[in-house]
Structure formats: structure tokens, C-alpha cells
Design a protein around this motif. Sequence first.
Motif, mmCIF file in Angstrom:
data_model
loop_
_atom_site.group_PDB
_atom_site.id
_atom_site.type_symbol
_atom_site.label_atom_id
_atom_site.label_comp_id
_atom_site.label_asym_id
_atom_site.label_seq_id
_atom_site.Cartn_x
_atom_site.Cartn_y
_atom_site.Cartn_z
ATOM 1 N N MET A 1 0.825 -1.202 0.000
ATOM 2 C CA MET A 1 0.000 0.000 0.000
ATOM 3 C C MET A 1 0.861 1.255 0.000
ATOM 4 O O MET A 1 1.897 1.314 0.671
ATOM 5 C CB MET A 1 -0.893 -0.027 1.256
ATOM 6 N N GLN A 2 0.453 2.248 -0.767
ATOM 7 C CA GLN A 2 1.071 3.566 -0.715
ATOM 8 C C GLN A 2 0.500 4.275 0.503
ATOM 9 O O GLN A 2 -0.702 4.551 0.569
ATOM 10 C CB GLN A 2 0.747 4.369 -1.975
ATOM 11 N N MET A 3 1.327 4.557 1.484
ATOM 12 C CA MET A 3 0.819 5.064 2.747
ATOM 13 C C MET A 3 0.328 6.496 2.628
ATOM 14 O O MET A 3 0.890 7.320 1.912
ATOM 15 C CB MET A 3 1.900 4.985 3.826
ATOM 16 N N ASP A 4 -0.764 6.770 3.368
ATOM 17 C CA ASP A 4 -1.229 8.135 3.555
ATOM 18 C C ASP A 4 -1.428 8.346 5.049
ATOM 19 O O ASP A 4 -1.024 7.502 5.855
ATOM 20 C CB ASP A 4 -2.495 8.420 2.735
ATOM 21 N N ALA A 5 -2.052 9.447 5.427
ATOM 22 C CA ALA A 5 -2.155 9.788 6.847
ATOM 23 C C ALA A 5 -3.203 8.974 7.590
ATOM 24 O O ALA A 5 -3.275 9.018 8.815
ATOM 25 C CB ALA A 5 -2.457 11.281 6.997
ATOM 26 N N GLY A 6 -4.040 8.212 6.875
ATOM 27 C CA GLY A 6 -5.082 7.431 7.522
ATOM 28 C C GLY A 6 -4.570 6.104 8.058
ATOM 29 O O GLY A 6 -3.406 5.733 7.883
ATOM 30 N N LEU A 7 -5.468 5.335 8.717
ATOM 31 C CA LEU A 7 -5.134 4.025 9.259
ATOM 32 C C LEU A 7 -5.349 2.970 8.179
ATOM 33 O O LEU A 7 -6.468 2.536 7.925
ATOM 34 C CB LEU A 7 -6.001 3.706 10.484
ATOM 35 N N ASP A 8 -4.270 2.603 7.492
ATOM 36 C CA ASP A 8 -4.309 1.580 6.440
ATOM 37 C C ASP A 8 -5.311 1.927 5.348
ATOM 38 O O ASP A 8 -6.013 1.055 4.822
ATOM 39 C CB ASP A 8 -4.639 0.208 7.045
ATOM 40 N N THR A 9 -5.366 3.196 4.979
ATOM 41 C CA THR A 9 -6.349 3.654 3.998
ATOM 42 C C THR A 9 -5.743 3.982 2.639
ATOM 43 O O THR A 9 -6.469 4.369 1.720
ATOM 44 C CB THR A 9 -7.060 4.919 4.526
ATOM 45 N N GLY A 10 -4.434 3.832 2.470
ATOM 46 C CA GLY A 10 -3.776 4.265 1.248
ATOM 47 C C GLY A 10 -4.108 3.412 0.036
ATOM 48 O O GLY A 10 -4.686 2.322 0.133
ATOM 49 N N ASP A 11 -3.733 3.917 -1.137
ATOM 50 C CA ASP A 11 -3.980 3.207 -2.386
ATOM 51 C C ASP A 11 -3.198 1.902 -2.429
ATOM 52 O O ASP A 11 -2.064 1.808 -1.943
ATOM 53 C CB ASP A 11 -3.577 4.073 -3.580
ATOM 54 N N MET A 12 -3.785 0.889 -3.065
ATOM 55 C CA MET A 12 -3.169 -0.438 -3.182
ATOM 56 C C MET A 12 -2.302 -0.497 -4.441
ATOM 57 O O MET A 12 -2.732 -0.104 -5.526
ATOM 58 C CB MET A 12 -4.246 -1.514 -3.228
ATOM 59 N N LEU A 13 -1.082 -0.989 -4.282
ATOM 60 C CA LEU A 13 -0.159 -1.121 -5.406
ATOM 61 C C LEU A 13 -0.015 -2.567 -5.881
ATOM 62 O O LEU A 13 0.234 -2.812 -7.066
ATOM 63 C CB LEU A 13 1.223 -0.591 -5.010
ATOM 64 N N LEU A 14 -0.147 -3.522 -4.955
ATOM 65 C CA LEU A 14 0.018 -4.934 -5.300
ATOM 66 C C LEU A 14 -0.661 -5.762 -4.220
ATOM 67 O O LEU A 14 -0.553 -5.457 -3.027
ATOM 68 C CB LEU A 14 1.508 -5.272 -5.391
ATOM 69 N N VAL A 15 -1.362 -6.810 -4.625
ATOM 70 C CA VAL A 15 -2.071 -7.695 -3.690
ATOM 71 C C VAL A 15 -1.743 -9.143 -4.038
ATOM 72 O O VAL A 15 -1.803 -9.536 -5.203
ATOM 73 C CB VAL A 15 -3.602 -7.487 -3.753
ATOM 74 N N ARG A 16 -1.383 -9.928 -3.027
ATOM 75 C CA ARG A 16 -1.131 -11.348 -3.217
ATOM 76 C C ARG A 16 -1.876 -12.111 -2.118
ATOM 77 O O ARG A 16 -1.814 -11.732 -0.952
ATOM 78 C CB ARG A 16 0.368 -11.661 -3.150
ATOM 79 N N ASP A 17 -2.586 -13.176 -2.487
ATOM 80 C CA ASP A 17 -3.423 -13.864 -1.503
ATOM 81 C C ASP A 17 -2.960 -15.289 -1.249
ATOM 82 O O ASP A 17 -2.118 -15.836 -1.969
ATOM 83 C CB ASP A 17 -4.895 -13.830 -1.913
#
Length: 324
Positions: free
Chosen positions: A140-156
Motif C-alpha cells: 500500500m502507498q501510505m497516507d495519513a489514515g489508518l491503512d487507507t492508502g492506495d493499493m499497489l500490489l495484492v497477493r493472496d
Amino acid sequence: MSQSLRVAFAGTPDFAAASLAALLESRHEVVSVHTQPDRGAGRGRKLTPSPVKALALEHELPVHQPTTLKDAAARQALVDCNADVLVVVAYGLILPQAVLDIPRLGCLNVHASLLPRWRGAAPIQRAIEAGDTRSGVTIMQMDAGLDTGDMLLVRDTPITATTTSGELHDRLAALGGKSIVEALDALSDTGLAATPQPAEGVTYATKLSKAEAELDFTRPAAELAARVRAFNPWPVTWTRLADDTLRLWLAELDTESDTAAAPGTLLESAPDALRIACGPDGTQVLRITRAQLPGGKPLAVRDLLNARGERFAPGQLLGQETTS
């Protein structure tokens, strides 16, 4: 031509150390490490470095351990290392906007869930407790929120009916290390598309507490089995067995039960399990397959019954202290 990024790293526990180890094996250059101050550990409360600090010192990396990043002096080390990107994994300190703005490519976080599900402190445990069938990591690209930033890559990765938090932790730690290197490789080569988190499906993974670990046998068996696995290896679920605490390490739903008894009743034990009546009407059964008595080690129930079978007489009610 593939480019190498200058990476500053911020993290503290074993989960974070797995990502740092992966970065040290990558083409990118780790130029600075931030981690929590040393904490007391063991009976003597001897100051002990975090797993991230220990790994950083092995590789002779500069280590910084501020108690806060809210003042300019504490942030100066990040400015001085001239990093292209800051990778953050389970660091434990809040990053103010002034920190997020320092690296030219911003701050990337390795989060142990499929965002926006399970933002917050205990995503691994809460996913298992809730009965989720999949987990994963989100870069995630971090922002000032709690884990609210934009997603760059997801692996499950799957969660099965036997997965414990300890097992999922180790799997996600390795997956997180692999994924952050993959993300940095793409970021330095062609760039990564940022995807905003959807507004729907947001859940919060609150921190675990020992108070949650005592089992209530009026709850459904499937819920209890999930909690036992979610709280393994910490804080470990438990119940009262007469005047002792019985810690419950592994459990599963008994799908062939046709009994009815007061919730918490220890039914006739199978050779390899303690069968406990549960649910509002006591018609469901929880099978405990690994447990621990005071002063002993966690044992398969088969071994526990062989050694201390007299403690597990059928018909007794778990969860209640005996009275004299």
C-alpha cells in the motif's frame, strides 16, 4: 535497464524482519533502518534488540531507534539517508505527514490482509477468528489514515479449517517479503498503478487481549474452533478444569455429533480428542486435539489422556471453578 532503489526500512518484529531479509537479497540498496527502542525481555527484563535491529546489525546497516517521529530532529536521519522510498512493515510508530513526504517515491507499507478488510493491529488473527477462507498481503502507498492508502500490489493465500495464526503469520511474512521486492522492482522499472481501496468491505482488526481468550461454551462450536486457532500462539484460549486452567491449543468442529448436554460438559473423550458440548442448547460439540495443563507442555490430547486421564472424567462441567 533495471534500476536499483535506495530503500529506507522501518519495522520491528519477526514479521518485518522477513521483508528486510528479502530486500537485502534484492537488487535494491537498504541504506537505513528504523526500529523500536530495545525492550526488556525474559525474567531479568534484559534489554533486547528487535528482530529487525538484530538483522540490520548483522549486515552493518545504520540503525535508528527514535521514540517518536513527530519532531524534526527524529526525522533528520530519514532526510540524511536520501532514500528513494521508505518501506514500512509493522513498525509500531505513527508516521506523520512530514515523514510520508520525505522520500521521493513516498512510503510503502506491507499489510497482512486483503485490504480494505482487516485494517488495523491484528489482521492475521481476526481473519481466522472470523472464519475467512483467504488472507494475503497488500502493498500500500501510505497516507495519513489508518491503512487507507492506495493499493499497489495484492497477493493472496488460503486459510483452511486447520490454519493457526502462527502458521498464517509465517506464510504471510514470507509472502510479504517476496511481494515488497516485486513491488519495488516494478516501481523502479515501469511504475505501479495505484488503486484506491473500495469504500465497501472495510473492517477493523482490533488488538488482541487476554480477556478474550477465555472460551464461552454457549457460543457455536465453529466460532470457538476458529477462536482457538486464531489465538494460537498468543494469547492461547483457555477454560477452567476444576481448580486448574486448561489451555486449548487446537480444536475443530465435531460434525457428527448427536448429543445434547449443558454447554461446557466434557463428554466421553475420543482417543485423540476432548469432546465438549457447546452452543446455546449444548447440541454442538467442539473437539479439542491439543491442550496444556499447568506445569506441563502443550500435548496432543492422546498423550495428555495417557498421562493424566483421571483429570478428564466425562460429565464434569468446564469453565467453572469447584467450590469447597
